[in-house]
Design a protein around this motif. Structure first.
Motif, PDB file in Angstrom:
ATOM      1  N   ALA A 123       0.997  -1.168   0.015  1.00 36.60           N
ATOM      2  CA  ALA A 123       0.038  -0.061  -0.074  1.00 36.60           C
ATOM      3  C   ALA A 123       1.009   1.193  -0.150  1.00 36.60           C
ATOM      4  O   ALA A 123       2.177   1.191   0.339  1.00 36.60           O
ATOM      5  N   PRO A 124       0.265   2.431  -0.222  1.00 38.51           N
ATOM      6  CA  PRO A 124       1.319   3.692  -0.595  1.00 38.51           C
ATOM      7  C   PRO A 124       1.585   3.884   0.877  1.00 38.51           C
ATOM      8  O   PRO A 124       2.453   5.056   0.981  1.00 38.51           O
ATOM      9  N   SER A 125       0.924   3.885   2.060  1.00 36.24           N
ATOM     10  CA  SER A 125       1.125   4.294   3.283  1.00 36.24           C
ATOM     11  C   SER A 125       2.293   4.086   3.709  1.00 36.24           C
ATOM     12  O   SER A 125       3.117   3.256   3.568  1.00 36.24           O
ATOM     13  N   HIS A 126       2.897   5.083   4.770  1.00 38.18           N
ATOM     14  CA  HIS A 126       4.162   4.921   5.289  1.00 38.18           C
ATOM     15  C   HIS A 126       4.290   3.553   6.017  1.00 38.18           C
ATOM     16  O   HIS A 126       5.496   2.996   5.966  1.00 38.18           O
ATOM     17  N   ALA A 127       3.140   3.306   6.925  1.00 40.22           N
ATOM     18  CA  ALA A 127       3.333   2.035   7.648  1.00 40.22           C
ATOM     19  C   ALA A 127       3.661   0.649   6.744  1.00 40.22           C
ATOM     20  O   ALA A 127       4.475   0.069   7.184  1.00 40.22           O
ATOM     21  N   ALA A 128       2.847   0.648   5.658  1.00 39.38           N
ATOM     22  CA  ALA A 128       3.065  -0.375   4.733  1.00 39.38           C
ATOM     23  C   ALA A 128       4.351  -0.524   4.319  1.00 39.38           C
ATOM     24  O   ALA A 128       5.037  -1.708   4.198  1.00 39.38           O
ATOM     25  N   ARG A 129       4.873   0.682   3.687  1.00 39.09           N
ATOM     26  CA  ARG A 129       6.326   0.591   3.078  1.00 39.09           C
ATOM     27  C   ARG A 129       7.215   0.153   4.169  1.00 39.09           C
ATOM     28  O   ARG A 129       8.205  -0.467   3.760  1.00 39.09           O
ATOM     29  N   GLU A 130       7.309   0.691   5.420  1.00 43.76           N
ATOM     30  CA  GLU A 130       8.193   0.559   6.256  1.00 43.76           C
ATOM     31  C   GLU A 130       8.177  -0.929   6.601  1.00 43.76           C
ATOM     32  O   GLU A 130       9.176  -1.545   6.966  1.00 43.76           O
ATOM     33  N   THR A 131       6.932  -1.297   6.778  1.00 37.72           N
ATOM     34  CA  THR A 131       6.992  -2.849   7.092  1.00 37.72           C
ATOM     35  C   THR A 131       7.546  -3.730   6.105  1.00 37.72           C
ATOM     36  O   THR A 131       8.547  -4.343   6.494  1.00 37.72           O
ATOM     37  N   ALA A 132       7.383  -3.462   4.895  1.00 35.87           N
ATOM     38  CA  ALA A 132       8.051  -4.215   3.775  1.00 35.87           C
ATOM     39  C   ALA A 132       9.464  -4.193   3.913  1.00 35.87           C
ATOM     40  O   ALA A 132      10.274  -4.896   3.796  1.00 35.87           O
ATOM     41  N   ALA A 133       9.855  -2.732   4.034  1.00 31.14           N
ATOM     42  CA  ALA A 133      11.671  -2.708   3.899  1.00 31.14           C
ATOM     43  C   ALA A 133      12.098  -3.381   5.257  1.00 31.14           C
ATOM     44  O   ALA A 133      13.200  -3.848   5.114  1.00 31.14           O
ATOM     45  N   LEU A 134      11.406  -3.210   6.420  1.00 29.87           N
ATOM     46  CA  LEU A 134      12.092  -4.008   7.455  1.00 29.87           C
ATOM     47  C   LEU A 134      11.946  -5.360   7.444  1.00 29.87           C
ATOM     48  O   LEU A 134      12.948  -6.205   8.237  1.00 29.87           O
ATOM     49  N   LEU A 135      11.087  -6.128   6.500  1.00 29.75           N
ATOM     50  CA  LEU A 135      11.057  -7.417   6.291  1.00 29.75           C
ATOM     51  C   LEU A 135      12.079  -7.775   4.989  1.00 29.75           C
ATOM     52  O   LEU A 135      12.083  -8.775   4.567  1.00 29.75           O
ATOM     53  N   GLY A 136      12.703  -6.718   4.708  1.00 25.35           N
ATOM     54  CA  GLY A 136      13.958  -7.027   3.557  1.00 25.35           C
ATOM     55  C   GLY A 136      13.215  -6.766   2.117  1.00 25.35           C
ATOM     56  O   GLY A 136      14.161  -7.150   1.159  1.00 25.35           O
ATOM     57  N   ALA A 137      12.099  -6.242   1.800  1.00 25.43           N
ATOM     58  CA  ALA A 137      11.695  -6.120   0.408  1.00 25.43           C
ATOM     59  C   ALA A 137      11.740  -4.815   0.168  1.00 25.43           C
ATOM     60  O   ALA A 137      11.634  -3.817   0.819  1.00 25.43           O
ATOM     61  N   THR A 138      11.797  -4.623  -1.302  1.00 26.25           N
ATOM     62  CA  THR A 138      11.645  -3.368  -1.851  1.00 26.25           C
ATOM     63  C   THR A 138      10.480  -3.619  -2.700  1.00 26.25           C
ATOM     64  O   THR A 138      10.663  -4.018  -4.075  1.00 26.25           O
ATOM     65  N   PRO A 139       9.163  -3.027  -2.163  1.00 29.29           N
ATOM     66  CA  PRO A 139       7.854  -3.531  -2.927  1.00 29.29           C
ATOM     67  C   PRO A 139       7.665  -2.226  -4.048  1.00 29.29           C
ATOM     68  O   PRO A 139       8.175  -1.154  -3.887  1.00 29.29           O
ATOM     69  N   GLY A 140       6.956  -2.963  -4.852  1.00 29.00           N
ATOM     70  CA  GLY A 140       6.194  -1.848  -5.806  1.00 29.00           C
ATOM     71  C   GLY A 140       5.040  -1.333  -4.976  1.00 29.00           C
ATOM     72  O   GLY A 140       4.514  -2.081  -4.079  1.00 29.00           O
ATOM     73  N   ILE A 141       4.612  -0.143  -5.239  1.00 31.09           N
ATOM     74  CA  ILE A 141       3.382   0.624  -4.578  1.00 31.09           C
ATOM     75  C   ILE A 141       2.329   0.257  -5.401  1.00 31.09           C
ATOM     76  O   ILE A 141       2.223   0.563  -6.595  1.00 31.09           O
ATOM     77  N   ASP A 142       0.969  -0.200  -4.883  1.00 32.60           N
ATOM     78  CA  ASP A 142       0.027  -0.576  -5.437  1.00 32.60           C
ATOM     79  C   ASP A 142      -1.168   0.058  -4.719  1.00 32.60           C
ATOM     80  O   ASP A 142      -1.363  -0.013  -3.640  1.00 32.60           O
ATOM     81  N   PRO A 143      -1.840   1.165  -5.769  1.00 36.03           N
ATOM     82  CA  PRO A 143      -2.581   2.279  -4.781  1.00 36.03           C
ATOM     83  C   PRO A 143      -3.783   1.538  -4.550  1.00 36.03           C
ATOM     84  O   PRO A 143      -4.722   1.795  -3.775  1.00 36.03           O
ATOM     85  N   ALA A 144      -4.283   0.299  -5.217  1.00 33.19           N
ATOM     86  CA  ALA A 144      -5.371  -0.599  -4.960  1.00 33.19           C
ATOM     87  C   ALA A 144      -5.336  -1.020  -3.579  1.00 33.19           C
ATOM     88  O   ALA A 144      -6.306  -1.359  -2.966  1.00 33.19           O
ATOM     89  N   LEU A 145      -4.080  -0.972  -2.905  1.00 34.96           N
ATOM     90  CA  LEU A 145      -4.128  -1.658  -1.607  1.00 34.96           C
ATOM     91  C   LEU A 145      -4.046  -0.406  -0.271  1.00 34.96           C
ATOM     92  O   LEU A 145      -3.847  -0.727   0.652  1.00 34.96           O
ATOM     93  N   ALA A 146      -4.513   0.757  -0.971  1.00 34.31           N
ATOM     94  CA  ALA A 146      -4.520   1.906   0.104  1.00 34.31           C
ATOM     95  C   ALA A 146      -5.149   1.608   1.197  1.00 34.31           C
ATOM     96  O   ALA A 146      -6.370   0.976   1.373  1.00 34.31           O
TER      97      ALA A 146
END
Length: 180
Positions: free
Chosen positions: A48-71
């Protein structure tokens, strides 16, 4: 077969205080827990584009694509307010009528429709998606062909990991094995 791993974004200060909406970073406890999780890396990641979702993914070692449908759900005029700041009658209406939007934001029916459309477009063999717990609840309701009222009846904890696989008869929910 399509496999989806759904990860609920970690706790934020706002989430712990039951504040509607916002775009807070993870709180320190969520960061510490996320750092201890081991999520095997198979397939691409989206967030999701949210800060919390992006930060969660990063802490899990991922560099995710951003999907606005998951907002995160749009809470309209309730954004930034706690439960005790919301008119109890409006809150009751929102919780009992999935088509109601007393806050002027997204209804549960609209959130389920968004989640259903997103799910129908998932065709990769493996995908990991990180989003707000309520968005994950909507994806689960869509996968299980549940009504919009089920969104509020499904509990998804922050940092919970759920797996769905698509078979000819539809989506199957796989609950994680307990760890000792």
């Amino acid at each position: 077969m399509t496999g989806l791993r759904l990860i609920a974004a970690g706790h934020t200060r706002a989430l712990r205080r039951a504040v509607f909406g916002g775009d807070d970073p993870l709180d320190e406890a969520a960061r510490n827990i996320a750092r201890t999780l081991h999520i095997p890396g198979n397939g691409p990641w989206v967030s999701a584009p949210s800060h919390a979702a992006r930060e969660t993914a990063a802490l899990l070692g991922a560099t995710p694509g951003i999907d606005p449908a998951l907002a995160d759900p749009d809470h309209g005029t309730w954004t930034g307010h706690t439960l005790d700041q919301i008119d109890p009658a409006d809150l009751h209406t929102w919780l009992t009528d999935p088509a109601a939007a007393p806050h002027g934001g997204e209804t549960h029916t609209q959130l389920l429709a968004r989640a259903t459309t997103w799910l129908r477009n998932q065709h990769q063999p493996a995908l990991t998606a990180v989003a707000h717990p309520m968005t994950i609840r909507a994806v689960l309701a869509a996968a299980l062909d549940l009504p919009a009222t089920a969104i509020r009846r499904l509990d998804v904890a922050p940092l919970a990991v759920t797996r769905l696989t698509h078979h000819p008869d539809g989506w199957h929910l796989h609950l994680p094995q307990s760890t000792p």
